[in-house]
Design an enzyme around this catalytic site. Structure first.
Site, PDB file in Angstrom:
ATOM      1  N   GLY A 295       0.804  -1.214   0.000  1.00 53.61           N
ATOM      2  CA  GLY A 295       0.000   0.000   0.000  1.00 53.61           C
ATOM      3  C   GLY A 295       0.834   1.260   0.000  1.00 53.61           C
ATOM      4  O   GLY A 295       2.059   1.216  -0.110  1.00 53.61           O
ATOM      5  N   VAL A 296       0.136   2.377   0.111  1.00 55.22           N
ATOM      6  CA  VAL A 296       0.805   3.669   0.125  1.00 55.22           C
ATOM      7  C   VAL A 296       1.245   4.007   1.543  1.00 55.22           C
ATOM      8  O   VAL A 296       0.836   3.379   2.501  1.00 55.22           O
ATOM      9  CB  VAL A 296      -0.132   4.793  -0.371  1.00 55.22           C
ATOM     10  CG1 VAL A 296      -0.330   4.686  -1.854  1.00 55.22           C
ATOM     11  CG2 VAL A 296      -1.452   4.770   0.370  1.00 55.22           C
ATOM     12  N   GLY A 297       2.084   5.036   1.641  1.00 55.58           N
ATOM     13  CA  GLY A 297       2.456   5.534   2.960  1.00 55.58           C
ATOM     14  C   GLY A 297       3.869   5.133   3.345  1.00 55.58           C
ATOM     15  O   GLY A 297       4.504   4.290   2.704  1.00 55.58           O
ATOM     16  N   ASN A 298       4.320   5.774   4.395  1.00 58.18           N
ATOM     17  CA  ASN A 298       5.708   5.601   4.827  1.00 58.18           C
ATOM     18  C   ASN A 298       5.984   4.206   5.366  1.00 58.18           C
ATOM     19  O   ASN A 298       7.037   3.625   5.130  1.00 58.18           O
ATOM     20  CB  ASN A 298       6.024   6.622   5.914  1.00 58.18           C
ATOM     21  CG  ASN A 298       6.021   8.022   5.341  1.00 58.18           C
ATOM     22  OD1 ASN A 298       6.555   8.265   4.259  1.00 58.18           O
ATOM     23  ND2 ASN A 298       5.400   8.959   6.041  1.00 58.18           N
TER      24      ASN A 298
ATOM     25  N   GLU B 200      -0.783  -1.925  -6.894  1.00 52.44           N
ATOM     26  CA  GLU B 200      -1.356  -0.753  -7.572  1.00 52.44           C
ATOM     27  C   GLU B 200      -0.300   0.275  -7.908  1.00 52.44           C
ATOM     28  O   GLU B 200      -0.277   0.873  -8.963  1.00 52.44           O
ATOM     29  CB  GLU B 200      -2.376  -0.067  -6.657  1.00 52.44           C
ATOM     30  CG  GLU B 200      -3.503  -0.931  -6.270  1.00 52.44           C
ATOM     31  CD  GLU B 200      -3.888  -0.672  -4.840  1.00 52.44           C
ATOM     32  OE1 GLU B 200      -4.782   0.145  -4.615  1.00 52.44           O
ATOM     33  OE2 GLU B 200      -3.289  -1.262  -3.944  1.00 52.44           O
TER      34      GLU B 200
ATOM     35  N   ASN C 154      -7.514   9.632   3.814  1.00 50.44           N
ATOM     36  CA  ASN C 154      -7.355   9.515   2.355  1.00 50.44           C
ATOM     37  C   ASN C 154      -8.530   8.767   1.723  1.00 50.44           C
ATOM     38  O   ASN C 154      -9.272   9.318   0.928  1.00 50.44           O
ATOM     39  CB  ASN C 154      -6.057   8.773   2.017  1.00 50.44           C
ATOM     40  CG  ASN C 154      -4.832   9.484   2.569  1.00 50.44           C
ATOM     41  OD1 ASN C 154      -4.731  10.706   2.507  1.00 50.44           O
ATOM     42  ND2 ASN C 154      -3.896   8.732   3.126  1.00 50.44           N
TER      43      ASN C 154
ATOM     44  N   GLY D 279      -7.075   0.789  -2.711  1.00 48.48           N
ATOM     45  CA  GLY D 279      -7.239  -0.586  -3.176  1.00 48.48           C
ATOM     46  C   GLY D 279      -7.056  -1.597  -2.063  1.00 48.48           C
ATOM     47  O   GLY D 279      -7.053  -2.802  -2.322  1.00 48.48           O
TER      48      GLY D 279
ATOM     49  N   LYS E  79       0.447  10.180  17.263  1.00 54.53           N
ATOM     50  CA  LYS E  79       0.486  11.495  17.935  1.00 54.53           C
ATOM     51  C   LYS E  79       1.173  11.403  19.298  1.00 54.53           C
ATOM     52  O   LYS E  79       0.577  11.671  20.350  1.00 54.53           O
ATOM     53  CB  LYS E  79      -0.933  12.076  18.075  1.00 54.53           C
ATOM     54  CG  LYS E  79      -1.726  12.157  16.757  1.00 54.53           C
ATOM     55  CD  LYS E  79      -1.154  13.136  15.773  1.00 54.53           C
ATOM     56  CE  LYS E  79      -1.931  13.112  14.461  1.00 54.53           C
ATOM     57  NZ  LYS E  79      -1.160  13.622  13.314  1.00 54.53           N
TER      58      LYS E  79
HETATM   59  O1  0RQ Z   1      -0.676  11.930  10.664  1.00 50.79           O
HETATM   60  O2  0RQ Z   1       0.606  13.031   8.897  1.00 50.79           O
HETATM   61  O3  0RQ Z   1      -0.578  14.359  10.665  1.00 50.79           O
HETATM   62  O4  0RQ Z   1       1.448  13.001  11.232  1.00 50.79           O
HETATM   63  O5  0RQ Z   1      -2.175   9.346  10.108  1.00 50.79           O
HETATM   64  O6  0RQ Z   1       0.197   7.923   9.507  1.00 50.79           O
HETATM   65  O7  0RQ Z   1       1.846   6.454  10.606  1.00 50.79           O
HETATM   66  O8  0RQ Z   1       2.665   8.134   8.850  1.00 50.79           O
HETATM   67  O9  0RQ Z   1       1.318   6.069   8.287  1.00 50.79           O
HETATM   68  O10 0RQ Z   1       1.925   7.123   6.000  1.00 50.79           O
HETATM   69  O11 0RQ Z   1       1.677   4.635   6.433  1.00 50.79           O
HETATM   70  O12 0RQ Z   1      -0.341   6.153   6.412  1.00 50.79           O
HETATM   71  C1  0RQ Z   1      -3.633   4.492   6.932  1.00 50.79           C
HETATM   72  C2  0RQ Z   1      -3.175   6.869   6.383  1.00 50.79           C
HETATM   73  C3  0RQ Z   1      -1.302   5.336   7.027  1.00 50.79           C
HETATM   74  C4  0RQ Z   1      -2.414   5.051   4.803  1.00 50.79           C
HETATM   75  C5  0RQ Z   1      -2.657   5.455   6.296  1.00 50.79           C
HETATM   76  C6  0RQ Z   1      -2.101   9.619  11.522  1.00 50.79           C
HETATM   77  C7  0RQ Z   1      -0.627   9.802  11.762  1.00 50.79           C
HETATM   78  C8  0RQ Z   1      -0.224  10.604  10.534  1.00 50.79           C
HETATM   79  C9  0RQ Z   1      -0.281   8.893   8.637  1.00 50.79           C
HETATM   80  P1  0RQ Z   1       0.283  13.180  10.354  1.00 50.79           P
HETATM   81  P2  0RQ Z   1       1.616   7.195   9.339  1.00 50.79           P
HETATM   82  P3  0RQ Z   1       1.229   6.017   6.702  1.00 50.79           P
HETATM   83  C10 0RQ Z   1      -3.018   0.939  -1.783  1.00 50.79           C
HETATM   84  C11 0RQ Z   1      -3.588   0.795  -0.419  1.00 50.79           C
HETATM   85  C12 0RQ Z   1      -5.550   3.585   3.137  1.00 50.79           C
HETATM   86  C13 0RQ Z   1      -5.416   3.297   1.665  1.00 50.79           C
HETATM   87  C14 0RQ Z   1      -4.631   2.069   1.343  1.00 50.79           C
HETATM   88  C15 0RQ Z   1      -3.710   5.017   4.000  1.00 50.79           C
HETATM   89  C16 0RQ Z   1      -1.049   9.955   9.442  1.00 50.79           C
HETATM   90  O13 0RQ Z   1      -1.816   3.798   4.770  1.00 50.79           O
HETATM   91  O14 0RQ Z   1      -4.208   6.031   3.546  1.00 50.79           O
HETATM   92  O15 0RQ Z   1      -4.261   1.280   2.193  1.00 50.79           O
HETATM   93  N1  0RQ Z   1      -4.293   3.794   3.813  1.00 50.79           N
HETATM   94  N2  0RQ Z   1      -4.371   1.883   0.065  1.00 50.79           N
HETATM   95  O16 0RQ Z   1      -0.385  10.500  12.958  1.00 50.79           O
HETATM   96  C17 0RQ Z   1      -5.538   9.263  14.278  1.00 50.79           C
HETATM   97  C18 0RQ Z   1      -4.959   7.019  14.493  1.00 50.79           C
HETATM   98  C19 0RQ Z   1      -3.868   7.246  13.587  1.00 50.79           C
HETATM   99  C20 0RQ Z   1      -3.704   8.532  13.079  1.00 50.79           C
HETATM  100  C21 0RQ Z   1      -2.147   7.220  12.270  1.00 50.79           C
HETATM  101  N3  0RQ Z   1      -5.184   5.810  15.007  1.00 50.79           N
HETATM  102  N4  0RQ Z   1      -5.764   8.054  14.785  1.00 50.79           N
HETATM  103  N5  0RQ Z   1      -4.534   9.542  13.406  1.00 50.79           N
HETATM  104  N6  0RQ Z   1      -2.631   8.471  12.274  1.00 50.79           N
HETATM  105  N7  0RQ Z   1      -2.890   6.450  13.080  1.00 50.79           N
HETATM  106  C22 0RQ Z   1      -2.703   2.282  -2.389  1.00 50.79           C
HETATM  107  C23 0RQ Z   1      -3.905   2.949  -2.936  1.00 50.79           C
HETATM  108  O17 0RQ Z   1      -4.935   2.478  -2.765  1.00 50.79           O
HETATM  109  C24 0RQ Z   1      -3.822   4.162  -3.710  1.00 50.79           C
END
Ligand code: 0RQ
Length: 503
Positions: free
Chosen positions: A268-271, A293, A383, A387, A407
């Site tokens: 997936g996406v993200g760090n 994807e 977001n 997928g 946080k």
């Molecule tokens: O917030 O940016 O304000 O600091 O969410 O969190 O830990 O950096 O993680 O970059 O891996 O993203 C689920 C958003 C994780 C992403 C999600 C806050 C946290 C931070 C980001 P800041 P991290 P990541 C294929 C698959 C759905 C789509 C998907 C996502 C920010 O993975 O969008 O999977 N997934 N697609 O502080 C409140 C909580 C939190 C929270 C984290 N429990 N409550 N805020 N955060 N946990 C690709 C495509 O489909 C296109």
């Protein structure tokens, strides 16, 4: 630009972005290219935003239904949202301006599985597509289109829209030519046939997008690159998450449940997801494949080092450094990357046939394995599901990864009950935090809760979760999935009221 537009008729339709945008009228549904920040139109949406602002300035309402592949960039989602030009948007988005307006209730947003968007459009569920605005890398003499850095839903928009606007982007490498595979065999029920793809790298279609030149009302030349962000370098937390997952995969190989070179990976996406890929590289794996994807930097690196020998995706989503590396060694990557429409990259039939290993980020999981990928405290979207659901429901293994807290520890990512459900307990196999890995396969709800508390919860929250679970097991009316309904969402309520889930 001469060498990019080889069709005489379409070359005769070259015009400014402003003139092209004038084809789009208030209330229209516009299908735009773009997937995770790549291959989106760079000029027409900006010109459109200018037109919308001028109309709003005159007191006229001018808003559109905007459909894309996935997230785009400030030049599209950001500019149109800021101008107040979006009434309705689907699917996945990540632009801060757009997100803010969705969460303020100004824009209707439909979050839908990325693999479903094309068929929903063909079924007529999303209404008529008035205009398609699609970025391409070039136009062939016969009018077929060399796709750009993402394909997304472009085939569907080009096929179904009444009018088409093409943006031909001179910065997209011409070496992309030949990397794409557009499958034109999809039919509607009850006439569907099996999709003839049995290996991640199979080519089952053609390298170019088709368009009826008579529908093309404008061709706009652009010269701006995809605007893509950088990934944060893997920190200790993400490295520990990656470590747990790599150890688990090796154990699965030992148990004979996975072959040495695993099964096609989806990441997936993200760090965190990006960091997990780095963990696979360092974990000594080789000869891997990906059916995913998005190709982010982490995956490009695995392809560069031949850890992954073949990757299928619908988009390249690379940092500026990743873009340079891609362009430098494009011949190497062309042999190893296939870009497909997202209805194929995310197709349930294919994900299930290939047995993908899905690895996706999440916001929070609950004791019983339900996963929230999208909402903060149940009401504000981050977001979208993207997928992740296409792979979680249909893959061989569905893994969800997150740090155990967010946080600075104010939020536990393991909660009694998720505040929003994207992936139900029935679709989730593995949950990983830096604390450890919970293997939920073959477990009942109460067994899953014990595994999640013991392996994934942060020590600051573990006793609270254990206490909740013990009292729920004692006092819950039903003992199958024990809950204290009046208390189940109290952690989120505390977060809203006090800024922390800590009592
Ligand atoms: O917030 O940016 O304000 O600091 O969410 O969190 O830990 O950096 O993680 O970059 O891996 O993203 C689920 C958003 C994780 C992403 C999600 C806050 C946290 C931070 C980001 P800041 P991290 P990541 C294929 C698959 C759905 C789509 C998907 C996502 C920010 O993975 O969008 O999977 N997934 N697609 O502080 C409140 C909580 C939190 C929270 C984290 N429990 N409550 N805020 N955060 N946990 C690709 C495509 O489909 C296109």
């Amino acid at each position: 630009m001469e060498r990019r537009i080889h069709h005489a008729g379409l070359a005769g339709k070259i015009m400014s972005a402003e003139n092209a945008a004038a084809q789009i009228q208030p209330g229209m549904t516009v299908g735009m290219s773009g997937f995770t920040g790549s291959g989106y139109p760079k000029a027409v949406p900006l010109a459109l935003a200018g037109r919308i602002e001028a109309a709003q300035g005159r007191g006229e309402k001018f808003a559109l239904r905007v459909l894309t592949g996935a997230s785009t960039a400030p030049e599209l989602d950001g500019a149109l949202a800021k101008a107040g030009g979006i009434d309705f948007r689907l699917p996945y988005q990540s632009d801060p301006e757009l997100r803010a307006r969705i969460n303020h209730g100004e824009i209707e947003y439909m979050d839908v599985h990325l693999g479903q968007v094309a068929q929903y459009t063909w079924f007529g569920f999303l209404g008529k597509i008035d205009v398609a605005v699609v970025e391409v890398a070039g136009i062939l003499p016969d009018g077929r289109l060399i796709p750009s850095t993402s394909i997304g839903n472009n085939k569907t928009w080009l096929d179904l829209a009444d009018k088409v606007i093409l943006e031909v982007n001179s910065t997209q490498p011409l070496g992309l030519d030949g990397m794409h595979d557009i499958y034109y065999g999809t039919a509607l029920p009850p006439n569907r046939q099996p999709i003839p793809l049995t290996q991640a790298g199979d080519r089952i279609g053609e390298p170019y997008l088709r368009v009826d030149p008579a529908k093309v009302v404008a061709v706009v030349e652009t010269h701006a690159p995809d605007r893509l962000g950088r990934f944060s370098a893997p920190d200790e937390t993400s490295q520990r998450i990656a470590g747990h997952l790599v150890e688990f995969l090796k154990q699965e190989i030992k148990m004979g449940r996975l072959p040495e070179n695993l099964l096609p990976l989806q990441s997936g996406v993200g760090n965190i997801a990006n960091a997990v890929l780095g963990g696979l590289r360092d974990g000594g794996f080789s000869n891997l494949t990906a059916f995913t994807e998005v190709i982010q930097d982490g995956m490009l690196d695995l392809i560069r080092t031949d850890t992954i020998r073949m990757a299928s995706a619908t988009a390249l989503s690379l940092s500026p450094e990743g873009v340079q590396e891609f362009a430098r060694n494009i011949e190497h990557y062309r042999e190893r990357i296939v870009l497909r429409p997202q209805e194929i990259s995310n197709h349930a039939e294919l994900v299930r046939r290939l047995g993908c290993i899905g690895i996706n980020g999440m916001v929070e999981a609950d004791l019983y394995g339900n996963v929230n990928s999208t909402h903060v405290a149940g009401t504000s979207i981050i977001n979208g599901i993207g997928g992740s659901g296409d792979f979680a429901r249909n893959g061989f293994l569905s893994c969800f990864v997150t740090p155990s807290t967010a946080k600075n520890g104010a939020i536990s990512c393991i909660v009694p009950m998720v505040s929003h459900v994207d992936h139900t307990e029935h679709d989730v196999c593995i949950i990983v935090t830096e604390q450890g890995l919970a293997d939920l396969r073959g477990l009942s709800p109460k067994q899953r809760a014990r595994a999640v508390i013991a392996n994934c919860a942060h020590p600051d929250y573990r006793p609270l979760l254990q206490d909740y679970f013990d009292r729920a097991c004692r006092d819950s009316k039903g003992k199958h999935t024990p809950h204290l309904l009046g208390e189940a969402l109290s952690w989120h309520q505390r977060l809203l009221e006090q800024g922390s889930m800590q009592p």
